[in-house]
Design a protein around this motif. Structure first.
Motif, PDB file in Angstrom:
ATOM      1  N   VAL A  10      28.483 -29.960  -6.776  1.00  0.00           N
ATOM      2  CA  VAL A  10      28.985 -30.487  -5.979  1.00  0.00           C
ATOM      3  C   VAL A  10      28.835 -30.360  -4.307  1.00  0.00           C
ATOM      4  CG1 VAL A  10      30.477 -31.940  -5.582  1.00  0.00           C
ATOM      5  CG2 VAL A  10      29.989 -31.848  -7.624  1.00  0.00           C
ATOM      6  N   PRO A  36      32.201 -28.607 -11.229  1.00  0.00           N
ATOM      7  CA  PRO A  36      31.157 -28.097 -10.708  1.00  0.00           C
ATOM      8  C   PRO A  36      31.213 -26.846 -11.304  1.00  0.00           C
ATOM      9  CG  PRO A  36      32.762 -28.182  -9.020  1.00  0.00           C
ATOM     10  CD  PRO A  36      33.597 -28.680 -10.638  1.00  0.00           C
ATOM     11  N   GLU A 234      25.676 -34.836  -6.097  1.00  0.00           N
ATOM     12  CA  GLU A 234      26.413 -34.376  -7.654  1.00  0.00           C
ATOM     13  C   GLU A 234      24.772 -34.645  -8.125  1.00  0.00           C
ATOM     14  OE1 GLU A 234      30.589 -36.723  -8.479  1.00  0.00           O
ATOM     15  OE2 GLU A 234      28.567 -37.169 -10.340  1.00  0.00           O
ATOM     16  N   TYR A 243      27.612 -39.997  -5.274  1.00  0.00           N
ATOM     17  CA  TYR A 243      28.997 -40.798  -5.675  1.00  0.00           C
ATOM     18  C   TYR A 243      29.450 -41.670  -4.639  1.00  0.00           C
ATOM     19  CZ  TYR A 243      33.082 -40.834  -8.357  1.00  0.00           C
ATOM     20  OH  TYR A 243      34.098 -41.007  -8.487  1.00  0.00           O
TER      21      TYR A 243
END
Length: 280
Positions: A10, A36, A234, A243
C-alpha cells in the motif's frame, strides 16, 4: 467481526498530519480496514513546515499510532521523505525494527522494476526559493479551510460538494502544464533507467497511466493525497489499483479498541516507543 483486506503493498502520500486540511479520521478508517505486508509512506506524511504544537488533534496522533501498530504486527513500513517532512532526511537509511526512513525505494515486483520517490526533486520553486513554496503551502491550507465552509453550506442546501483547489488546478493553464511536465519528467527518467513502474506523490493528482516515448514505455502512478482526493495505491495479485475512499466500498471500521479510551499523553508515549512483535 470486520475482515480486513490483505494486500501486498500500500502506498499513501501527502497526508499532511498537523494541518487543518488533513482527513485523519478517514485515513484511520482506511488503515483499520487493511493488512498490508508493506506500507510505503511516500512523503509529506507529517507536515513539519506548518507544524504547530497548538494544533495536532487526537485523530492525527491515532494515525501515527496505527502505523506503529501495523509495524509491530509484522508490516514493513518504509517512510520516504518529502519536502514537508524534509527534516527527517537527516535520518536517511535509518532502520528501527520494521520501520525504515529513505529518500527513495527500489523494488522488484514480480519481475517488474519499480521506483518510488516523493517527487519534490522536480519542483524548482522548492529548490530555488523555499520561502515561496512555504507561502504557497500556507495559502493552500487556508483554501482547504475555506472550502470546508463552502461545502458545509452546500450540503445544508442539498447541493453537491465542490473543490475550489481542484477547480483552480483544472482551469489554470500554468497548473495544468506543471502537472503534465511533472508526469512527463518522472516517466522519461523511469524509461531511461529501465523501470517498469514509477510511483510519486507531491502533486496531489492520483492516477495510473501508461507513458510512452521513443525509448520505451513505463507505468506512471501517483498516490494522490489525504487532503482532498483521499486515495492510495494498492498492489495485490501482481496488479496495481488506485483506491478512492469516496468511491470504493468501505465498511466503516471503528478505531482499534486500544485507541478508544487513550488520552493524548498515552498516545504521545505510544508513538515514541517502538513496539516489537510478540514472540509466538
Amino acid at each position: 467481526m470486520n475482515i480486513k483486506r490483505k494486500l501486498d503493498i500500500v502506498v499513501i502520500s501527502d497526508v499532511h498530519l498537523g494541518t487543518h486540511g488533513c482527513n485523519a479520521k478517514k485515513l484511520l478508517n482506511y488503515l483499520n480496514s487493511i493488512e498490508p505486508k508493506h506500507l510505503v509512506l511516500n512523503g509529506d506524511i507529517i507536515d513539519i513546515w506548518q507544524f504547530n504544537k497548538r494544533y495536532f488533534p487526537k485523530t492525527h496522533l491515532k494515525v501515527i499510532k496505527r502505523i506503529m501498530s501495523l509495524s509491530a504486527n509484522g508490516t514493513k513500513v518504509t517512510y520516504i521523505t518529502g519536502n514537508h517532512d524534509e527534516l527527517l532526511r537527516k535520518f536517511n537509511d535509518t532502520e528501527i525494527g520494521n520501520i525504515s526512513i529513505v529518500n527513495k525505494l527500489l523494488l522488484d515486483l514480480d519481475g517488474k522494476r519499480t521506483w518510488i520517490f516523493h517527487g519534490d526533486v522536480f519542483d524548482v520553486s522548492i529548490q530555488k526559493a523555499k520561502w515561496i513554496a512555504k507561502l504557497g503551502s500556507w495559502g493552500y491550507d487556508m483554501l482547504i479551510i475555506l472550502n470546508r465552509w463552502v461545502n458545509w453550506y452546500l450540503q445544508k442546501r442539498g447541493k453537491a460538494r465542490y473543490s475550489l483547489s481542484k477547480k483552480i488546478k483544472d482551469n489554470v493553464k500554468l497548473a495544468v502544464k506543471y502537472i503534465g511536465d511533472f508526469e512527463k519528467t518522472a516517466s522519461d527518467l523511469a524509461i531511461e533507467n529501465g523501470f517498469d513502474y514509477v510511483i510519486c506523490g507531491h502533486i496531489h493528482q492520483p492516477t495510473i497511466s501508461v507513458k510512452t516515448n521513443k525509448r520505451g514505455t513505463t507505468t506512471y502512478m501517483n498516490s494522490g493525497d489525504w487532503v482532498e482526493n483521499l486515495t492510495a495505491l494498492e498492489y495485490r495479485l501482481k496488479r496495481w489499483k488506485l483506491y478512492d475512499y469516496t468511491k470504493d466500498k468501505l465498511i466503516p471500521f471503528a478505531p482499534d479498541e486500544e485507541l478508544k479510551d487513550m488520552n493524548i499523553k498515552d498516545l504521545i508515549a505510544a508513538i515514541t516507543i517502538v513496539e516489537q512483535p510478540e514472540e509466538e
